[in-house]
Design a protein around this motif. Structure first.
Motif, PDB file in Angstrom:
ATOM      1  N   GLY A 350       0.792  -1.218   0.000  1.00 35.43           N
ATOM      2  CA  GLY A 350       0.000   0.000   0.000  1.00 35.43           C
ATOM      3  C   GLY A 350       0.827   1.272   0.000  1.00 35.43           C
ATOM      4  N   PHE A 351       2.163   1.116   0.071  1.00 37.96           N
ATOM      5  CA  PHE A 351       3.065   2.271   0.107  1.00 37.96           C
ATOM      6  C   PHE A 351       3.442   2.646  -1.320  1.00 37.96           C
ATOM      7  N   ASN A 352       3.617   3.937  -1.591  1.00 34.01           N
ATOM      8  CA  ASN A 352       3.848   4.407  -2.957  1.00 34.01           C
ATOM      9  C   ASN A 352       5.284   4.273  -3.447  1.00 34.01           C
ATOM     10  N   PHE A 353       6.242   4.106  -2.553  1.00 34.78           N
ATOM     11  CA  PHE A 353       7.653   3.944  -2.907  1.00 34.78           C
ATOM     12  C   PHE A 353       8.150   5.016  -3.864  1.00 34.78           C
ATOM     13  N   PRO A 354       8.300   6.257  -3.383  1.00 35.49           N
ATOM     14  CA  PRO A 354       8.861   7.308  -4.243  1.00 35.49           C
ATOM     15  C   PRO A 354      10.280   6.989  -4.689  1.00 35.49           C
ATOM     16  N   GLY A 355      11.001   6.163  -3.915  1.00 30.99           N
ATOM     17  CA  GLY A 355      12.362   5.774  -4.297  1.00 30.99           C
ATOM     18  C   GLY A 355      12.417   4.485  -5.081  1.00 30.99           C
ATOM     19  N   ASN A 356      11.240   3.905  -5.393  1.00 25.81           N
ATOM     20  CA  ASN A 356      11.127   2.724  -6.247  1.00 25.81           C
ATOM     21  C   ASN A 356      11.858   1.501  -5.694  1.00 25.81           C
ATOM     22  N   VAL A 357      12.381   0.657  -6.579  1.00 26.90           N
ATOM     23  CA  VAL A 357      12.960  -0.617  -6.156  1.00 26.90           C
ATOM     24  C   VAL A 357      14.159  -0.392  -5.239  1.00 26.90           C
ATOM     25  N   ARG A 358      14.932   0.653  -5.499  1.00 28.71           N
ATOM     26  CA  ARG A 358      16.092   0.936  -4.642  1.00 28.71           C
ATOM     27  C   ARG A 358      15.640   1.211  -3.207  1.00 28.71           C
ATOM     28  N   GLN A 359      14.533   1.925  -3.043  1.00 31.89           N
ATOM     29  CA  GLN A 359      14.027   2.198  -1.706  1.00 31.89           C
ATOM     30  C   GLN A 359      13.578   0.908  -1.019  1.00 31.89           C
ATOM     31  N   LEU A 360      12.907   0.008  -1.759  1.00 29.90           N
ATOM     32  CA  LEU A 360      12.494  -1.268  -1.179  1.00 29.90           C
ATOM     33  C   LEU A 360      13.714  -2.081  -0.763  1.00 29.90           C
ATOM     34  N   GLU A 361      14.759  -2.077  -1.574  1.00 27.07           N
ATOM     35  CA  GLU A 361      15.987  -2.799  -1.220  1.00 27.07           C
ATOM     36  C   GLU A 361      16.596  -2.235   0.057  1.00 27.07           C
ATOM     37  N   ASN A 362      16.628  -0.905   0.186  1.00 27.01           N
ATOM     38  CA  ASN A 362      17.167  -0.281   1.393  1.00 27.01           C
ATOM     39  C   ASN A 362      16.324  -0.626   2.617  1.00 27.01           C
ATOM     40  N   ILE A 363      15.005  -0.661   2.446  1.00 34.87           N
ATOM     41  CA  ILE A 363      14.114  -1.014   3.555  1.00 34.87           C
ATOM     42  C   ILE A 363      14.390  -2.445   4.018  1.00 34.87           C
ATOM     43  N   CYS A 364      14.579  -3.357   3.073  1.00 35.99           N
ATOM     44  CA  CYS A 364      14.860  -4.750   3.428  1.00 35.99           C
ATOM     45  C   CYS A 364      16.196  -4.874   4.157  1.00 35.99           C
ATOM     46  N   HIS A 365      17.176  -4.089   3.748  1.00 40.53           N
ATOM     47  CA  HIS A 365      18.457  -4.098   4.455  1.00 40.53           C
ATOM     48  C   HIS A 365      18.267  -3.543   5.869  1.00 40.53           C
ATOM     49  N   TRP A 366      17.487  -2.490   5.985  1.00 41.85           N
ATOM     50  CA  TRP A 366      17.197  -1.901   7.311  1.00 41.85           C
ATOM     51  C   TRP A 366      16.512  -2.929   8.195  1.00 41.85           C
ATOM     52  N   LEU A 367      15.549  -3.668   7.658  1.00 37.75           N
ATOM     53  CA  LEU A 367      14.824  -4.680   8.438  1.00 37.75           C
ATOM     54  C   LEU A 367      15.752  -5.801   8.872  1.00 37.75           C
ATOM     55  N   THR A 368      16.674  -6.199   7.997  1.00 36.85           N
ATOM     56  CA  THR A 368      17.621  -7.254   8.354  1.00 36.85           C
ATOM     57  C   THR A 368      18.460  -6.857   9.558  1.00 36.85           C
ATOM     58  N   VAL A 369      18.781  -5.573   9.655  1.00 41.71           N
ATOM     59  CA  VAL A 369      19.607  -5.082  10.756  1.00 41.71           C
ATOM     60  C   VAL A 369      18.764  -4.728  11.984  1.00 41.71           C
ATOM     61  N   MET A 370      17.608  -4.110  11.791  1.00 38.95           N
ATOM     62  CA  MET A 370      16.880  -3.460  12.880  1.00 38.95           C
ATOM     63  C   MET A 370      15.671  -4.234  13.408  1.00 38.95           C
ATOM     64  N   ALA A 371      15.042  -5.086  12.594  1.00 37.43           N
ATOM     65  CA  ALA A 371      13.846  -5.788  13.064  1.00 37.43           C
ATOM     66  C   ALA A 371      14.207  -6.692  14.238  1.00 37.43           C
ATOM     67  N   PRO A 372      13.423  -6.668  15.343  1.00 34.27           N
ATOM     68  CA  PRO A 372      13.816  -7.384  16.568  1.00 34.27           C
ATOM     69  C   PRO A 372      13.658  -8.892  16.490  1.00 34.27           C
ATOM     70  N   ALA A 373      12.765  -9.404  15.638  1.00 31.31           N
ATOM     71  CA  ALA A 373      12.515 -10.844  15.560  1.00 31.31           C
ATOM     72  C   ALA A 373      12.734 -11.336  14.141  1.00 31.31           C
ATOM     73  N   GLN A 374      12.743 -12.672  13.991  1.00 29.02           N
ATOM     74  CA  GLN A 374      12.941 -13.248  12.664  1.00 29.02           C
ATOM     75  C   GLN A 374      11.747 -12.994  11.758  1.00 29.02           C
ATOM     76  N   MET A 375      10.560 -12.919  12.342  1.00 32.03           N
ATOM     77  CA  MET A 375       9.363 -12.603  11.576  1.00 32.03           C
ATOM     78  C   MET A 375       9.118 -11.099  11.626  1.00 32.03           C
ATOM     79  N   VAL A 376       9.160 -10.442  10.481  1.00 31.22           N
ATOM     80  CA  VAL A 376       8.955  -8.998  10.412  1.00 31.22           C
ATOM     81  C   VAL A 376       7.455  -8.723  10.401  1.00 31.22           C
ATOM     82  N   GLU A 377       7.008  -7.956  11.384  1.00 37.01           N
ATOM     83  CA  GLU A 377       5.605  -7.561  11.461  1.00 37.01           C
ATOM     84  C   GLU A 377       5.457  -6.129  10.954  1.00 37.01           C
ATOM     85  N   ALA A 378       4.196  -5.709  10.754  1.00 36.82           N
ATOM     86  CA  ALA A 378       3.956  -4.366  10.232  1.00 36.82           C
ATOM     87  C   ALA A 378       4.528  -3.295  11.153  1.00 36.82           C
ATOM     88  N   LYS A 379       4.475  -3.550  12.464  1.00 41.00           N
ATOM     89  CA  LYS A 379       4.971  -2.549  13.420  1.00 41.00           C
ATOM     90  C   LYS A 379       6.487  -2.394  13.357  1.00 41.00           C
TER      91      LYS A 379
END
Length: 504
Positions: A350-379
Motif C-alpha cells: 500500500g506504500f507508494n515507494f517514491p524511491g522505487n525498487v532501490r528504496q524497497l531494497e534499502n528497507i529490506c536491508h534496514w529490516l535485516t539489521v533493525m527488526a527485533p525478531a525473525q518474523m517482520v511484522e507491520a509494526k
C-alpha cells in the motif's frame, strides 16, 4: 582475502612492502623475477591467485611491462600496479593501454603506496562482487504486465547493437536493464562500463569519459584511459544523461557519429567500438525545448526507447522483490534471513515507494539489521513507510509510542491523540488537509512542555537526530562516510553523534 603478489628483484623493496601491508592486515606473497610469477599463476587455482599484482618495471629475466602483457592476456580483470623509477615513467606510460591499474614511482612514500594498493584491492573486490551478482543473482524480477513488456523488449534487442534510451524514475532499475541488454547481446564477452554523469563534477567528467594525456592539467602525472576506451568492444552505460553539461554533449555526439574522440590534452584521434546505452529520469524532449539538451544528440540517443515502470505501477511484484532482498541482505551480512508477515507485506504494497525498487531494497536491508525478531511484522517497518494503523480507537488512546532508541523515554502518548484533542490555544498546522510530521512535532513539544518537562529540546533533538542517522545508515547499508555525505555532515560529526545517541 587473496594475497597481494609483490615482484621485485630488490629484496629490500619486497621486505618494506611486505611489512607495511601486513600491518594493514593485507596478506602478501613475494617473487624476485617475472618467470616465477608466471609459473605460480599457471599452477594456482582461481581462489589461490593474487588479489593484486605489484611489479617492478626493470628486472633481470623479463621486464614488468612484459609481465603485464602476459598477465593481462590470461587474467584481464587482475589489477596490476607498476613500480618504476622517474626516468622510466615515459616507457611505463606507453604500456598504460596494456591495462596497468596505476603507477608507483620510486622512491615511493610508503603510506601512499599502501593507500594505492588498498584502493586497488577495494576496486578488485567491487568488481568481484559485481561479477558474482551478474552471474548468480537473478538479473531482474517481475511478474507484472509492465515488467513482462520490458523483458520482451530486452529479448527483441538481444542480438542488436542499436543505441537504447532507458527512461524511468530514479531507483526503478535502469542499470539492471542496461546490464541485461549487454549480457544478452553479441558484446556479452566485452566489458560493461557504467558512469553516472550526474555524480561526477563538471570539470572532471570530460576526463572520466575520454581520458587524458600526461600533463594535460595539474595533477595529470600519467596518461589515463577514459570510460570510452575501457568499454571498447563492449557496452558503455551513461546514466542520468540529461544532466550532462551542454559543452560535453557535442563531444559525445561526435563519438556516437564515427567512433572517434580525443583524450583531454591529446592530438591523436582514438578509435573505439562501443555500444552506448543511455538512461534518464528527466523529460528530455522538455530539456531540448528549454535549450539544456542538444536536439541532434537526443535523436542520436533516442533510437530505441525503453520505459521502465515505477514500483507503484507493478505492486504485484513487491512481495517477490521483498523476499529476494531480505535473502540478499542476509547473505551480505552473514545472518539468518528474515521472514515477513502477510500484514507487513500488505502494508508495503500500500506504500507508494517514491524511491522505487532501490528504496524497497534499502528497507529490506534496514529490516535485516533493525527488526527485533525473525518474523517482520507491520509494526517493525521503518518510519519512512509509516507506523501500523491501530486496530481500534481504544488501542489508539492507550498505546504508547515506542521509539526503540536507547535513552529516549518510550511511554510518550500517541501523537494522533494530541492532534485530535489539542492543547488549549494550540491548533496544529495541516499540510494538504493532513497533519504533517512538522505538526506532529509541534504537538509532541506542546505535550512535553505541558507536562513540565525541562529538557524538551534535548529529548526531541535526540529522537530527530537518531531517526535521521538511522535512515541514512539504512540507505547506505551501514557505510558511515557515505551516510555523512548524504546528510551533508562530516564523518567525524556522524561518528560523534552515533556515540552520543547510543546508536553503536
Amino acid at each position: 582475502m587473496k594475497p597481494i603478489w609483490i615482484v621485485d628483484d630488490d629484496q629490500s623493496i619486497r621486505f618494506v612492502l611486505e611489512k607495511a601491508l601486513l600491518r594493514e592486515h593485507l596478506p602478501t606473497r613475494s617473487f624476485s623475477n617475472s618467470r616465477d610469477v608466471l609459473a605460480a599463476l599457471n599452477t594456482s587455482a582461481d581462489d589461490e591467485g593474487p588479489q593484486i599484482l605489484v611489479s617492478d618495471i626493470r628486472m633481470p629475466g623479463g621486464s614488468g611491462l612484459e609481465l603485464l602483457e602476459k598477465v593481462k592476456a590470461k587474467h584481464p580483470g587482475l589489477p596490476v600496479i607498476i613500480m618504476t623509477a622517474f626516468s622510466d615513467l615515459d616507457s611505463a606510460v606507453s604500456a598504460f593501454q596494456g591495462g596497468a591499474f596505476e603507477y608507483l614511482p620510486k622512491p615511493f612514500d610508503l603510506p601512499k603506496a599502501v593507500e594505492l594498493i588498498r584502493r586497488a584491492v577495494e576496486e578488485s573486490q567491487r568488481e568481484e562482487v559485481a561479477e558474482e551478482r551478474m552471474s548468480e543473482a537473478p538479473e531482474m524480477l517481475g511478474q507484472a504486465p509492465a515488467m513482462q513488456d520490458v523483458f520482451r523488449a530486452i529479448g527483441r534487442l538481444s542480438q542488436s547493437n542499436v543505441t537504447v534510451m532507458i527512461t524511468g524514475e530514479s531507483g526503478s532499475g535502469k542499470e539492471l536493464v542496461a546490464r541485461a541488454l549487454h549480457k544478452h547481446s553479441p558484446r556479452a564477452n566485452g566489458p560493461f562500463v557504467a558512469i553516472n554523469t550526474a555524480a561526477i563534477p563538471k570539470d572532471l567528467l570530460e576526463s572520466e569519459l575520454f581520458g587524458h594525456e600526461r600533463g594535460a592539467f595539474t595533477g595529470a602525472q600519467t596518461m589515463r584511459r577514459g570510460r570510452f576506451e575501457q568499454a571498447d568492444g563492449g557496452t558503455l552505460f551513461l546514466d542520468e544523461i540529461g544532466d550532462m553539461p551542454f559543452e560535453l554533449q557535442t563531444r559525445l555526439l561526435r563519438v556516437l557519429s564515427d567512433g572517434h574522440f580525443y583524450r583531454v590534452g591529446g592530438h591523436s584521434a582514438v578509435k573505439t567500438n562501443v555500444r552506448v546505452i543511455a538512461a534518464t529520469h528527466q523529460d528530455l524532449e522538455q530539456r531540448v525545448k528549454e535549450g539544456g539538451f542538444r536536439e541532434d544528440l537526443f535523436h542520436r540517443l533516442n533510437v530505441i526507447r525503453l520505459r521502465l515502470p515505477a514500483l507503484r505501477e507493478r505492486k504485484e511484484d513487491i512481495s517477490v522483490l521483498t523476499r529476494h532482498f531480505l535473502q540478499q541482505s542476509a547473505q551480505q551480512l552473514g545472518v539468518e534471513p528474515k521472514r515477513i508477515s502477510d500484514a507487513a507485506l500488505a502494508w508495503l504494497e500500500g506504500f507508494n515507494f517514491p524511491g522505487n525498487v532501490r528504496q524497497l531494497e534499502n528497507i529490506c536491508h534496514w529490516l535485516t539489521v533493525m527488526a527485533p525478531a525473525q518474523m517482520v511484522e507491520a509494526k517493525d517497518l521503518p518510519p519512512e513507510v509509516g507506523a501500523r494503523p491501530p486496530e481500534s480507537a481504544s488501542e489508539s488512546a492507550a498505546a504508547p509510542v515506542r521509539t526503540g532508541l536507547p535513552g529516549v523515554a518510550d511511554a510518550v502518548p500517541p501523537l494522533a491523540s494530541h492532534l485530535a484533542a489539542p492543547v488549549a490555544g494550540f491548533t496544529p498546522v495541516l499540510v494538504g488537509g493532513l497533519a504533517g510530521w512538522e505538526s506532529e512535532l509541534e504537538a509532541e513539544a506542546i505535550t512535553l512542555l505541558s507536562a513540565g518537562k525541562a529538557d524538551v529540546w534535548d529529548v526531541l533533538t535526540h529522537r530527530f537526530e537518531s531517526r535521521l542517522i538511522l535512515a541514512a545508515l539504512a540507505n547506505t547499508k551501514g557505510r558511515r562516510i557515505e551516510a555523512a555525505q548524504k546528510l551533508g555532515i562530516g564523518r567525524n560529526t556522524i561518528t560523534r553523534k552515533i556515540q552520543e545517541l547510543g546508536l553503536e
